[in-house]
Design a protein around this motif. Structure first.
Motif, PDB file in Angstrom:
ATOM      1  N   PHE A 157       0.444  -1.072  -0.505  1.00 55.01           N
ATOM      2  CA  PHE A 157       0.172   0.240   0.024  1.00 55.01           C
ATOM      3  C   PHE A 157       0.724   1.168  -0.256  1.00 55.01           C
ATOM      4  N   MET A 158       0.225   2.072  -0.283  1.00 55.93           N
ATOM      5  CA  MET A 158       1.363   3.827  -0.428  1.00 55.93           C
ATOM      6  C   MET A 158       0.765   3.951   0.456  1.00 55.93           C
ATOM      7  N   VAL A 159       2.191   5.201   1.099  1.00 58.70           N
ATOM      8  CA  VAL A 159       1.931   6.155   1.665  1.00 58.70           C
ATOM      9  C   VAL A 159       3.052   7.376   1.764  1.00 58.70           C
ATOM     10  N   GLU A 160       2.053   8.584   2.016  1.00 59.35           N
ATOM     11  CA  GLU A 160       2.514  10.079   1.421  1.00 59.35           C
ATOM     12  C   GLU A 160       3.360  10.835   2.703  1.00 59.35           C
ATOM     13  N   VAL A 161       4.199  10.554   2.880  1.00 57.06           N
ATOM     14  CA  VAL A 161       4.930  11.593   3.393  1.00 57.06           C
ATOM     15  C   VAL A 161       5.706  12.685   3.196  1.00 57.06           C
ATOM     16  N   LYS A 162       5.330  14.330   4.073  1.00 59.21           N
ATOM     17  CA  LYS A 162       4.997  15.936   3.782  1.00 59.21           C
ATOM     18  C   LYS A 162       6.583  15.722   4.119  1.00 59.21           C
TER      19      LYS A 162
ATOM     20  N   LEU B  13       1.159  10.987   6.346  1.00 60.93           N
ATOM     21  CA  LEU B  13       2.711  11.325   7.636  1.00 60.93           C
ATOM     22  C   LEU B  13       3.175  12.399   7.428  1.00 60.93           C
ATOM     23  N   ASN B  14       3.811  12.919   8.576  1.00 59.63           N
ATOM     24  CA  ASN B  14       4.576  14.664   8.232  1.00 59.63           C
ATOM     25  C   ASN B  14       6.257  14.158   9.052  1.00 59.63           C
ATOM     26  N   PHE B  15       6.688  14.808   8.049  1.00 58.89           N
ATOM     27  CA  PHE B  15       8.376  14.363   9.044  1.00 58.89           C
ATOM     28  C   PHE B  15       8.467  15.597   9.409  1.00 58.89           C
ATOM     29  N   ARG B  16       8.433  15.558  10.954  1.00 62.80           N
ATOM     30  CA  ARG B  16       8.759  16.480  11.547  1.00 62.80           C
ATOM     31  C   ARG B  16       9.930  16.473  12.894  1.00 62.80           C
ATOM     32  N   VAL B  17      10.580  17.809  13.596  1.00 62.60           N
ATOM     33  CA  VAL B  17      11.076  17.383  14.777  1.00 62.60           C
ATOM     34  C   VAL B  17      10.287  17.356  16.049  1.00 62.60           C
ATOM     35  N   LYS B  18      10.886  15.576  16.856  1.00 63.89           N
ATOM     36  CA  LYS B  18      10.698  14.904  17.501  1.00 63.89           C
ATOM     37  C   LYS B  18      10.679  15.835  18.889  1.00 63.89           C
ATOM     38  N   HIS B  19      12.137  15.653  19.006  1.00 65.75           N
ATOM     39  CA  HIS B  19      13.336  16.231  20.245  1.00 65.75           C
ATOM     40  C   HIS B  19      13.510  17.191  20.039  1.00 65.75           C
ATOM     41  N   TYR B  20      13.111  17.837  20.601  1.00 66.53           N
ATOM     42  CA  TYR B  20      14.242  19.641  20.286  1.00 66.53           C
ATOM     43  C   TYR B  20      15.679  19.499  21.333  1.00 66.53           C
ATOM     44  N   PRO B  21      17.044  19.978  20.423  1.00 73.23           N
ATOM     45  CA  PRO B  21      17.958  20.327  20.785  1.00 73.23           C
ATOM     46  C   PRO B  21      18.157  21.018  22.083  1.00 73.23           C
ATOM     47  N   SER B  22      18.299  21.092  23.056  1.00 76.13           N
ATOM     48  CA  SER B  22      19.358  22.152  24.185  1.00 76.13           C
ATOM     49  C   SER B  22      19.548  23.341  23.714  1.00 76.13           C
ATOM     50  N   ASP B  23      21.248  22.888  22.616  1.00 79.33           N
ATOM     51  CA  ASP B  23      22.090  23.798  22.183  1.00 79.33           C
ATOM     52  C   ASP B  23      22.035  22.929  21.498  1.00 79.33           C
ATOM     53  N   PRO B  24      21.302  23.577  20.015  1.00 79.83           N
ATOM     54  CA  PRO B  24      21.266  22.888  18.548  1.00 79.83           C
ATOM     55  C   PRO B  24      22.785  23.019  17.812  1.00 79.83           C
ATOM     56  N   LEU B  25      23.532  23.937  17.985  1.00 82.10           N
ATOM     57  CA  LEU B  25      24.775  24.250  17.366  1.00 82.10           C
ATOM     58  C   LEU B  25      25.493  23.361  17.709  1.00 82.10           C
ATOM     59  N   ALA B  26      25.772  22.911  18.643  1.00 78.52           N
ATOM     60  CA  ALA B  26      26.623  22.218  19.095  1.00 78.52           C
ATOM     61  C   ALA B  26      25.742  20.142  18.923  1.00 78.52           C
ATOM     62  N   GLU B  27      24.650  20.378  18.989  1.00 80.52           N
ATOM     63  CA  GLU B  27      24.321  18.945  19.069  1.00 80.52           C
ATOM     64  C   GLU B  27      24.141  18.556  17.310  1.00 80.52           C
ATOM     65  N   PHE B  28      23.810  19.914  16.772  1.00 81.58           N
ATOM     66  CA  PHE B  28      23.729  19.569  15.544  1.00 81.58           C
ATOM     67  C   PHE B  28      24.389  19.725  14.571  1.00 81.58           C
ATOM     68  N   ARG B  29      25.503  18.693  14.010  1.00 80.36           N
ATOM     69  CA  ARG B  29      27.213  19.150  13.245  1.00 80.36           C
ATOM     70  C   ARG B  29      26.579  19.532  11.704  1.00 80.36           C
ATOM     71  N   GLN B  30      25.269  19.070  11.808  1.00 81.93           N
ATOM     72  CA  GLN B  30      25.199  18.809  10.070  1.00 81.93           C
ATOM     73  C   GLN B  30      24.295  19.777   9.844  1.00 81.93           C
ATOM     74  N   GLU B  31      25.168  20.853   8.509  1.00 77.92           N
ATOM     75  CA  GLU B  31      24.380  21.923   8.022  1.00 77.92           C
ATOM     76  C   GLU B  31      23.072  20.950   7.896  1.00 77.92           C
ATOM     77  N   LYS B  32      22.956  19.983   7.025  1.00 76.79           N
ATOM     78  CA  LYS B  32      21.220  19.563   6.991  1.00 76.79           C
ATOM     79  C   LYS B  32      20.399  19.580   8.123  1.00 76.79           C
ATOM     80  N   THR B  33      20.782  18.537   8.906  1.00 74.18           N
ATOM     81  CA  THR B  33      20.228  18.942  10.282  1.00 74.18           C
ATOM     82  C   THR B  33      20.236  20.306  10.597  1.00 74.18           C
ATOM     83  N   ARG B  34      20.753  20.884  10.961  1.00 72.85           N
ATOM     84  CA  ARG B  34      20.347  22.411  11.489  1.00 72.85           C
ATOM     85  C   ARG B  34      19.457  23.163  10.564  1.00 72.85           C
TER      86      ARG B  34
END
Length: 409
Positions: free
Chosen positions: A76-81, A152-173
């Motif tokens: 079956f088909m699933v759509e992810v926004k 379904l919707n692709f969303r942030v589930k848990h917000y990092p307390s320090d985004p710049l330190a915890e997210f080293r990938q530019e894509k993730t930020r």
């Protein structure tokens, strides 16, 4: 009316199960902590192979001939926004036995791989219009079989307390930036006026550029209200935002986005999940429906495990007892916890940097404002020329008539 008993964990910033309402029992789950080599392999490998053992994920895309012998292979088909409305939703084909983890990993692969993927999740509205997070250890079909459409919707589930330190990938930020843009627009992210003005200035710098460029697009008559960033933008508010925007001159898109994350992560409403409850008690909330109470309980357990566990292998099955729900509820945290992700983040000497395709909706809107203004100016000029031509023509006609009368006389 249904009650979900949860209490606030001191200093955690999220709700956790209240005393006497949640117990942990059962054997510890096996959870492998990804090394750099395993992670690199997961980014390049296809979806998980089908396993004969119960509960193991099977591939999202399978040979259609296999369906004749195995009814669980029905597709079956699933759509992810995705977080950017400019990106086309993903259309994924899954089997009845596909687990939520397999679907989630497929979405991550389509995004070219995210190291800190456990901060994200897939969300949907169930048949009772209750927002739910897709559970990774259950089949997609079981969770979506009564959902129409299966979206379904692709969303942030848990917000990092320090985004710049915890997210080293530019894509993730950037994905977190898009989520916070949504939170800001929907009213979930709220702060003092000066803080809100700074966020608006960062958005303008990131998506349009320096203030001079903005003025060029809007012109002398244009306002920030034309960009539809906020509702009810007053002239005073616009002046404050523009002054702050001028101070950000020269920042690149990434630098402006990082400054946005730095300021937004300090808001008291940062990462807060708004939940509708009818009454609040000392040890719990009175929820309007049983479904909303169950969703609140699962969310609290998942949030508590993610932020407090030292190792995900220590997570045990939690159950709601004491007559809270009509049916006994069970929930098991899956994935990696925050401490494991931070350890992985610090242990990798280099991080793969997927390409980032940024949204241009605000820039395109600013350009359309300029085009509309130019078209209006051209139309006004055409009307003035037409009126002048008509007046000149009428004058010539009057002069010709007067001359004819004079000659006749």
């Amino acid at each position: 009316m249904q009650s979900a008993k949860v209490k606030k964990s001191p200093g955690s910033g999220f709700s956790s199960p209240g005393k006497g309402t949640v117990t942990s029992e059962g054997q510890s789950r096996h959870s492998r902590f990804d090394t750099e080599q395993n992670h690199a392999r997961s980014l390049s490998s296809p979806a998980e192979n089908r396993s004969k053992s119960r509960g193991q994920p099977i591939p999202l895309h399978t040979n259609l001939d296999d369906r004749k012998e195995d009814p669980s292979m029905n597709l079956f088909m699933v759509e992810v926004k995705l977080l950017s409305d400019e990106e086309a939703p993903l259309q994924l084909e899954v089997t009845n036995s596909c687990l939520g983890r397999a679907l989630f990993n497929q979405v991550i692969e389509r995004l070219n791989g995210i190291v800190a993927k456990d901060y994200f999740g897939l969300r949907y509205l169930d048949r009772n219009k209750q927002r739910q997070w897709l559970e990774m250890s259950k089949t997609v079909y079981k969770q979506l079989k009564h959902v129409t459409p299966r979206s379904l919707n692709f969303r942030v589930k848990h917000y990092p307390s320090d985004p710049l330190a915890e997210f080293r990938q530019e894509k993730t930020r950037y994905l977190l930036y898009l989520q916070l843009r949504r939170d800001l627009h929907s009213g979930r992210l709220i702060g003092r006026n000066t803080e809100m003005h700074m966020l608006a200035a960062c958005i303008l710098q990131a998506e349009i550029g320096d203030h001079d460029v903005l003025v060029e697009y809007l012109g002398s008559e244009g306002t920030l209200a034309d960009l539809k960033m906020f509702a009810n933008v007053t002239p005073r508010t616009e002046a404050k935002i523009c002054e702050l925007h001028k101070t950000l001159k020269g920042l690149s898109m990434e630098e402006a986005e990082n400054k946005f994350l730095e300021h937004a992560s300090r808001f008291e409403t940062y990462g807060i999940e708004p939940l509708y409850v009818q009454r609040r008690h000392t040890l719990g909330f009175k929820c309007p429906t049983a479904e909303s109470a169950e969703a609140l309980w699962k969310w609290a357990v998942d949030r508590q495990c993610f932020f407090t566990l030292s190792r995900s292998v220590d997570a045990k099955e939690s159950k709601a007892n004491g007559g809270i729900f009509k049916r006994r509820q069970f929930y098991t945290f899956t994935g990696r916890c925050q401490k494991e992700l931070m350890l992985l983040n610090s242990s990798l000497p280099t991080i793969p940097q997927p390409s980032v395709s940024r949204s241009r909706s605000l820039l395109n809107l600013a350009k359309s404002v300029r085009q509309t203004r130019q078209s209006k100016s051209q139309n006004d000029l055409d009307r003035k020329l037409a009126v002048s031509h008509d007046n000149l023509h009428d004058g010539d006609m009057n002069s010709s008539t007067a001359l004819q009368r004079h000659q006749s006389a």
